[in-house]
Design a protein around this motif. Structure first.
Motif, short mmCIF file in Angstrom:
data_model
loop_
_atom_site.label_atom_id
_atom_site.label_comp_id
_atom_site.label_asym_id
_atom_site.label_seq_id
_atom_site.Cartn_x
_atom_site.Cartn_y
_atom_site.Cartn_z
N LYS A 23 44.28 18.78 13.30
CA LYS A 23 43.75 20.07 13.72
C LYS A 23 42.37 20.28 13.13
O LYS A 23 41.44 20.71 13.83
CB LYS A 23 44.68 21.21 13.29
CG LYS A 23 44.16 22.57 13.73
CD LYS A 23 45.19 23.64 13.51
CE LYS A 23 44.78 25.02 13.86
NZ LYS A 23 43.58 25.28 14.51
N THR A 25 40.25 18.00 12.21
CA THR A 25 39.35 17.05 12.86
C THR A 25 38.94 17.56 14.24
O THR A 25 37.77 17.52 14.61
CB THR A 25 40.01 15.66 12.96
OG1 THR A 25 40.35 15.21 11.65
CG2 THR A 25 39.08 14.67 13.61
N ARG A 26 39.92 18.03 15.01
CA ARG A 26 39.61 18.56 16.35
C ARG A 26 38.70 19.77 16.26
O ARG A 26 37.75 19.91 17.03
CB ARG A 26 40.91 18.90 17.09
CG ARG A 26 41.66 17.69 17.59
CD ARG A 26 42.81 18.08 18.51
NE ARG A 26 43.80 18.97 17.87
CZ ARG A 26 44.82 18.57 17.12
NH1 ARG A 26 45.03 17.28 16.92
NH2 ARG A 26 45.65 19.45 16.59
N ASP A 27 39.00 20.68 15.33
CA ASP A 27 38.15 21.88 15.16
C ASP A 27 36.73 21.49 14.77
O ASP A 27 35.76 22.03 15.30
CB ASP A 27 38.76 22.81 14.11
CG ASP A 27 40.03 23.50 14.59
OD1 ASP A 27 40.27 23.50 15.82
OD2 ASP A 27 40.76 24.03 13.72
N THR A 30 35.03 19.84 17.75
CA THR A 30 34.67 20.86 18.74
C THR A 30 33.44 21.64 18.29
O THR A 30 32.52 21.89 19.07
CB THR A 30 35.85 21.83 18.97
OG1 THR A 30 36.98 21.09 19.42
CG2 THR A 30 35.49 22.88 20.00
#
Length: 118
Positions: A23, A25-27, A30
């Motif tokens: 999470k 890493t994705r944030d 993004t």
């Protein structure tokens, strides 16, 4: 464009191999993509602004040169008309002088003929 792809691929690999949770890493990914997109849009806007400014300057210069050329053309036309009118005036004056000289010569010849008969 390939440079941008390389940067994005490097960022993706870096984030995927980083010791964070999925999470996070994705944030982070993004957010970085959004930041990169904002920078890209800002750069495009700056380039567009500079191009518009250069085009405006070019149009201004082109109009200035066109006006100068038009003024020179008008000047040359006026000079040509003036020279033409001066030449016509000279020709008319010379013709008048020639006519007066011919009339005078004719009058003298008539006077001489009149004196010879008497």
């Amino acid at each position: 464009m390939s440079f941008l792809r390389g940067v994005l691929a490097g960022l993706a690999i870096g984030y995927l191999t980083a010791p964070r949770s999925g999470k996070e890493t994705r944030d982070k990914l993004t957010q970085n993509v959004n930041d990169l997109q904002s920078q890209w849009e800002e750069g495009v806007a700056q380039v567009k602004s500079q191009v518009d400014k250069l085009v405006g300057n070019a149009e201004t210069k082109a109009n200035q040169y066109a006006n100068k050329a038009e003024n020179k053309l008008d000047q040359y036309k006026n000079e040509a008309k003036s020279t033409y009118n001066q030449e016509r005036a000279k020709t008319a004056y010379n013709n008048t002088v020639d006519d007066a000289a011919d009339a005078t010569k004719s009058g003298i010849n008539k006077a001489e003929d009149a004196l010879k008969l008497n």
